[in-house]
Design an enzyme around this catalytic site. Structure first.
Site, PDB file in Angstrom:
ATOM      1  N   ALA A 182       0.832  -1.204   0.000  1.00 50.95           N
ATOM      2  CA  ALA A 182       0.000   0.000   0.000  1.00 50.95           C
ATOM      3  C   ALA A 182       0.867   1.255   0.000  1.00 50.95           C
ATOM      4  O   ALA A 182       0.584   2.222  -0.723  1.00 50.95           O
ATOM      5  CB  ALA A 182      -0.939  -0.007   1.204  1.00 50.95           C
ATOM      6  N   TYR A 183       1.933   1.247   0.792  1.00 48.03           N
ATOM      7  CA  TYR A 183       2.856   2.382   0.823  1.00 48.03           C
ATOM      8  C   TYR A 183       3.447   2.617  -0.562  1.00 48.03           C
ATOM      9  O   TYR A 183       3.470   3.749  -1.071  1.00 48.03           O
ATOM     10  CB  TYR A 183       3.962   2.096   1.842  1.00 48.03           C
ATOM     11  CG  TYR A 183       4.980   3.190   1.989  1.00 48.03           C
ATOM     12  CD1 TYR A 183       4.792   4.226   2.899  1.00 48.03           C
ATOM     13  CD2 TYR A 183       6.154   3.191   1.236  1.00 48.03           C
ATOM     14  CE1 TYR A 183       5.733   5.241   3.050  1.00 48.03           C
ATOM     15  CE2 TYR A 183       7.096   4.199   1.378  1.00 48.03           C
ATOM     16  CZ  TYR A 183       6.882   5.210   2.276  1.00 48.03           C
ATOM     17  OH  TYR A 183       7.815   6.211   2.415  1.00 48.03           O
ATOM     18  N   GLY A 184       3.915   1.541  -1.208  1.00 50.31           N
ATOM     19  CA  GLY A 184       4.488   1.671  -2.541  1.00 50.31           C
ATOM     20  C   GLY A 184       3.483   2.180  -3.559  1.00 50.31           C
ATOM     21  O   GLY A 184       3.815   2.980  -4.436  1.00 50.31           O
TER      22      GLY A 184
END
Length: 278
Positions: A182-184
């Site tokens: 999700a961060y990426g």
């Protein structure tokens, strides 16, 4: 008695005084500019705020934690720089807009902005990411950057007439990121926003770029390492320089992109990863 006449003293002919020379311009890559830095209470953001002030900018620091902001602001002032701070949670739209407006209220303009603030959630595979974590990463790391950029463009347009924005992305946005999916994904979307904004606002003289740091000595990496011992050493072994970056090294890249030295650079996502993605 010696009657030799005394020597006549020599004098330098008087010159007509001219106008006083103009004061030399202040040194520094951001001399005379007003800069806004989000996530400025610690890590890369704090390093950037200190650096931008040393390079001649009047800096407004923004972040969630008042105590950290006050400490960095005091440090900059004690070193002779000009700085102030405003509390800002990137997940709160009104607060983001108010922080950007505050720069113009304090200093009369906004020239450059470093959108560094971000949230981090525990590393886990995609099917184990909670909806709450996904929503939080979206609100801060993507929507918060969009809100900040929109407000910054408006203030730059109304005051300085031109400007430069740098968004903090991640090398984790440039390919598969199975531990931080999700961060990426949010950071990859920031890259797209960066490129789109560069094309949209370039004709107005507003440049928009991003930096994509690799392994950097920040709280994020330390937090990640708590659940993955030895992470930092493994990451360092994967890049040709065999070490992690210091926050100040990422700040230096952002400084250059924001400065007039990078006047023909826009729409780029600059890797600052020690060659890890080479």
């Amino acid at each position: 008695m010696n009657s030799t006449p005394a020597a006549t003293p020599t004098t330098t002919p008087a010159t007509t005084p001219g106008p006083a020379p103009a004061a030399a311009p202040a040194a520094g890559l951001l001399a005379g500019k007003v800069a806004l830095v989000t996530g400025a209470g610690r890590g890369i953001g704090a390093a950037a705020a200190r650096l931008f002030a040393r390079e001649g900018a009047r800096v407004l620091l923004a972040a969630r934690t008042e105590e950290q902001l006050a400490a960095v602001t005091a440090e900059i002032r004690s070193a002779g720089g000009t700085a102030d701070h405003v509390r800002c949670d990137l997940a709160e739209p009104d607060g983001v807009r108010a922080a950007v407006d505050r720069a113009a209220e304090l200093y009369g303009r906004l020239d450059v902005a470093f959108n560094n603030g971000a949230a981090f959630t525990p590393p886990r595979p995609l099917d184990e990411v909670t909806e709450a974590d996904f929503d939080h990463l979206y609100a801060v790391n993507l929507k918060g950057v969009w809100l900040a950029m929109s407000a910054q463009v408006a203030v730059m347009r109304a005051t300085a007439g031109q400007g430069a924005i740098v968004n903090n992305s991640s090398v984790g946005s440039l390919g598969a990121n199975p531990r931080l999916p999700a961060y990426g994904a949010m950071k990859r979307a920031v890259n797209s926003l960066t490129e789109s904004a560069a094309v949209t606002y370039g004709p107005e003289g507003i440049r928009v770029n991003a930096v994509a740091p690799g392994n950097t000595r920040t709280r994020m990496i330390r937090t990640w390492e708590e659940s993955d011992p030895g992470l930092s050493d493994r990451l360092a072994a994967r890049n040709p320089l065999r070490r992690a970056a210091e926050p100040a090294e990422i700040a230096e890249a952002a400084l250059w992109l924001l400065s007039d030295r990078a006047s023909y650079v826009t729409g780029t996502v600059l890797r600052v990863d020690g060659g890890a993605r080479a």
